[in-house]
Design a protein around this motif. Sequence first.
Motif, short mmCIF file in Angstrom:
data_model
loop_
_atom_site.label_atom_id
_atom_site.label_comp_id
_atom_site.label_asym_id
_atom_site.label_seq_id
_atom_site.Cartn_x
_atom_site.Cartn_y
_atom_site.Cartn_z
N ALA A 95 -57.80 -28.15 -47.57
CA ALA A 95 -58.80 -26.58 -47.90
C ALA A 95 -59.59 -26.08 -47.36
O ALA A 95 -59.70 -25.35 -46.66
CB ALA A 95 -60.25 -27.40 -48.63
N THR A 96 -58.93 -26.91 -46.14
CA THR A 96 -59.76 -25.73 -44.63
C THR A 96 -58.22 -24.62 -44.14
O THR A 96 -59.30 -23.72 -43.24
CB THR A 96 -60.01 -26.40 -43.64
N ALA A 97 -57.54 -24.73 -44.75
CA ALA A 97 -56.58 -23.16 -44.50
C ALA A 97 -57.80 -22.59 -44.79
O ALA A 97 -57.64 -21.97 -45.98
CB ALA A 97 -55.63 -23.87 -45.31
N PRO A 98 -57.50 -21.36 -44.35
CA PRO A 98 -58.07 -20.05 -44.81
C PRO A 98 -56.73 -19.36 -45.75
O PRO A 98 -57.28 -18.74 -46.73
CB PRO A 98 -58.24 -18.73 -43.37
N SER A 99 -55.63 -19.97 -45.90
CA SER A 99 -54.64 -18.81 -46.96
C SER A 99 -53.67 -19.93 -46.66
O SER A 99 -53.93 -20.88 -45.62
CB SER A 99 -54.57 -17.02 -46.41
N ILE A 100 -52.34 -18.89 -46.71
CA ILE A 100 -51.15 -20.00 -47.20
C ILE A 100 -50.76 -19.17 -46.34
O ILE A 100 -49.58 -19.86 -46.01
CB ILE A 100 -50.14 -19.96 -48.56
N GLU A 101 -51.13 -18.67 -45.29
CA GLU A 101 -49.93 -18.49 -44.12
C GLU A 101 -49.68 -19.78 -43.49
O GLU A 101 -50.32 -20.42 -43.40
CB GLU A 101 -50.74 -17.52 -43.38
N GLY A 102 -48.54 -19.19 -43.03
CA GLY A 102 -48.01 -20.92 -42.08
C GLY A 102 -46.91 -21.75 -42.98
O GLY A 102 -46.14 -22.74 -42.52
N TRP A 103 -47.03 -22.00 -44.35
CA TRP A 103 -47.02 -23.09 -45.13
C TRP A 103 -45.61 -22.43 -45.92
O TRP A 103 -45.38 -23.56 -47.41
CB TRP A 103 -48.33 -23.33 -46.24
N LEU A 104 -45.59 -21.39 -45.61
CA LEU A 104 -43.84 -21.05 -46.88
C LEU A 104 -42.63 -21.27 -45.64
O LEU A 104 -43.29 -20.13 -44.76
CB LEU A 104 -44.77 -19.71 -46.77
N PHE A 105 -42.38 -21.88 -45.78
CA PHE A 105 -41.37 -22.71 -45.10
C PHE A 105 -40.27 -21.44 -44.40
O PHE A 105 -39.85 -21.29 -45.77
CB PHE A 105 -40.47 -24.40 -45.15
N PRO A 106 -39.78 -21.21 -43.61
CA PRO A 106 -38.31 -19.91 -43.42
C PRO A 106 -37.39 -20.94 -43.50
O PRO A 106 -36.73 -21.71 -43.22
CB PRO A 106 -38.78 -19.69 -42.33
N ALA A 107 -36.37 -19.75 -44.50
CA ALA A 107 -35.07 -21.11 -45.02
C ALA A 107 -34.30 -20.09 -45.51
O ALA A 107 -34.70 -19.30 -46.45
CB ALA A 107 -35.20 -22.74 -45.04
N ALA A 154 -51.52 -13.61 -56.34
CA ALA A 154 -52.65 -14.41 -57.97
C ALA A 154 -52.21 -15.24 -57.59
O ALA A 154 -53.04 -16.11 -57.53
CB ALA A 154 -52.11 -13.92 -59.13
N ALA A 155 -51.57 -15.89 -57.43
CA ALA A 155 -50.28 -17.73 -57.03
C ALA A 155 -50.97 -18.18 -56.36
O ALA A 155 -51.74 -19.40 -56.01
CB ALA A 155 -48.97 -17.91 -57.15
N VAL A 156 -50.66 -17.01 -54.79
CA VAL A 156 -51.31 -18.26 -53.65
C VAL A 156 -52.83 -17.64 -53.27
O VAL A 156 -53.45 -18.37 -51.95
CB VAL A 156 -50.94 -17.82 -52.63
N ALA A 157 -54.03 -17.23 -53.85
CA ALA A 157 -55.33 -16.85 -54.21
C ALA A 157 -55.59 -17.93 -53.37
O ALA A 157 -56.89 -18.29 -52.46
CB ALA A 157 -55.64 -16.17 -55.34
N ASP A 158 -55.65 -18.78 -54.19
CA ASP A 158 -56.56 -20.41 -54.36
C ASP A 158 -55.07 -21.15 -53.49
O ASP A 158 -54.88 -22.24 -54.37
CB ASP A 158 -57.01 -20.92 -55.31
N PRO A 159 -54.95 -21.90 -51.85
CA PRO A 159 -53.79 -22.43 -51.38
C PRO A 159 -53.93 -23.71 -52.36
O PRO A 159 -53.08 -24.50 -51.62
CB PRO A 159 -54.60 -22.60 -49.89
N THR A 160 -55.51 -24.55 -52.64
CA THR A 160 -54.89 -25.26 -52.31
C THR A 160 -54.87 -26.22 -54.00
O THR A 160 -54.21 -27.29 -53.90
CB THR A 160 -56.45 -26.61 -52.66
N VAL A 161 -54.35 -24.92 -54.22
CA VAL A 161 -53.45 -26.15 -56.04
C VAL A 161 -52.00 -26.04 -55.42
O VAL A 161 -51.95 -27.21 -55.90
CB VAL A 161 -52.77 -24.69 -56.40
N PHE A 162 -51.32 -26.27 -54.09
CA PHE A 162 -50.06 -26.35 -53.80
C PHE A 162 -50.34 -27.30 -52.64
O PHE A 162 -49.50 -27.83 -51.92
CB PHE A 162 -49.79 -25.30 -52.90
N GLY A 163 -51.08 -27.71 -52.67
CA GLY A 163 -51.39 -29.49 -51.56
C GLY A 163 -51.84 -28.92 -50.67
O GLY A 163 -51.56 -29.99 -49.18
N ILE A 164 -52.76 -27.56 -49.82
CA ILE A 164 -52.61 -27.19 -48.20
C ILE A 164 -54.00 -27.76 -48.36
O ILE A 164 -54.79 -27.57 -49.46
CB ILE A 164 -52.21 -25.53 -48.13
#
Length: 421
Positions: free
Chosen positions: A234-246, A222-232
Motif C-alpha cells: 500500500a506504500t507504493a505510489p503507483s504500479i511503476e517498477g512492478w511490471l517486469f521486463p520480459a 483503470a486496472a492499475v489505478a489501485d496497485p494493491t489489488v495485485f499484491g503490491i
Amino acid sequence: MTSERPEGTSDFDAILASQAPEASASTNPPSSRREAREQAERAATTSTRSERRSASTTESTYPPREKRSRKGLIAAIVTLVLLAGVAGGGLYVWNTFEPQIRSVMGWEEPIDFEGVGSGEVMVSIAEGDTGQDIAKTLKSRGVTKTVDAFYETLIEEKPEPVFHPGVYQLKKQMSARAALDALLDPANKIERTVLIREGDTGATILEELSASTEIPLAEFEAAVADPTVFGIPATAPSIEGWLFPAMYTFDPGLSAQQVVQVLVDRTITALDAAGVPVEERERILTIASVVQREARLEEDFYKVSRVIQNRLAVDMKLEMDSTAQYGDTTKTDSVWSTQEALESQNPWNTYQKTGLPIGPIASPGDTAIAAAMAPADGSWLFFVTVNLDTGETVFTNTVDEHGTAVKQLRAWCAENPDKGC
C-alpha cells in the motif's frame, strides 16, 4: 366286366358326361357334342375360382394385419412424425430425439463429424495436457463429435504428435482428422506477444500491452489505478517498477487486470529469486530502477548501485538525472537534463529531494535487482558515461575528478552531435 353305353357314343362323350355337374332344372341339355364340351369347360373354370376363394378365406401366405411387427409400426410412426415436422420443427424433433429415433430404426450412431467444419472457436491447450485432456476439450467446445473420435485418431498417429500450449483457432463440427491437423499447424496458434524492455516506464508498458493484446489502453489504466489489488504494498505510489521486463505471450480473452497480474507476478518471482525480503521489495525496486536507467554496461550495474548506497550512507543527495527526467514534462532525447527538470519539486527528483525517490522510476530487470541487493565494493560517489557508443563510464571519488570526467563527455558530444547529446 365293362360298362355298357348307348350305341353311337364315343369315349369323349362318356368323359364329359361323368365330369359335368348335375344340371339344374333351368339348364338345358346339350344339343350337340360341341355344346356339351363348352359346358364342361365352363364348369371346370367355375370350380377353380371357387377353390381359390375358399383357400383365400382359410389360409394366407402373409400374416394377418393385426399381427404385423410392432417395431415396424413404431418406425412408420417415427417416419410420419419426421415428415410432418419438416415445415414446423422437424429439425427440432431430430435434434431432441435423435438417440431414440436411431435406436428404433436400428441406425448406428456415428462418433465423428465429416469435413473441416465451419464457424470459429478458440481452443486452449494448457501445459501438461494429455491426449485425453485435449480430446475432452475439443468435445466440450463443439469441435469434435465425441471424445473417442479424436482420441482414437490421435493414438493411431505416428510419430506421436507434440502439442504446444496456447490458444488455437479451430472450427465447429470438424472431423477428428481435420481437428488434429489444425492443432499441429502453427498457423492456427493465436499469439499475442509483447516485448517489455528493461528501463521502460509504466506508461510506456501499458501502451505496449494495449497494442499487443488489443485491449483498450483505458482498461489498463483503470486496472492499475489501485496497485494493491495485485499484491503490491500500500506504500507504493503507483504500479511503476512492478511490471517486469520480459517477452510475454498472452492468451486471447484475458482481461487487462489478468495481463497486468502476469507481469507483477513475474516481478515478485524475480525479487524472491534475488533473496529480497518481502518488506524490502518496494525499496529494492526503487534502487534497481535507478540503476537500470543510469548504467550502460552490465558490470557497471553493481558500481552504480554502490554509488547510490554510498551517497545514502552520508545523507548526500543522489542527484541522478534519470530521476529528474522522470517527472519532466519537457522531455527530450538529450542525456542532459533540462533546467526545468532539475528544479522540479516532484517527489522523484533527487536533485531536490534527499534520499531515494518516492518510488521506482522504471521497470528493472534481473541484473539491476541483483545489483541493488549486492552492490560492488568501492568508495565511489560519482560516475558519468563518457562515450555513449561504447557505454564507457568513469567512476570517481571527488568533485574534481568528476568534473574532469564530465569534460570528457562534453568533448565526445562535440565530436558526435547526432548521438543524443
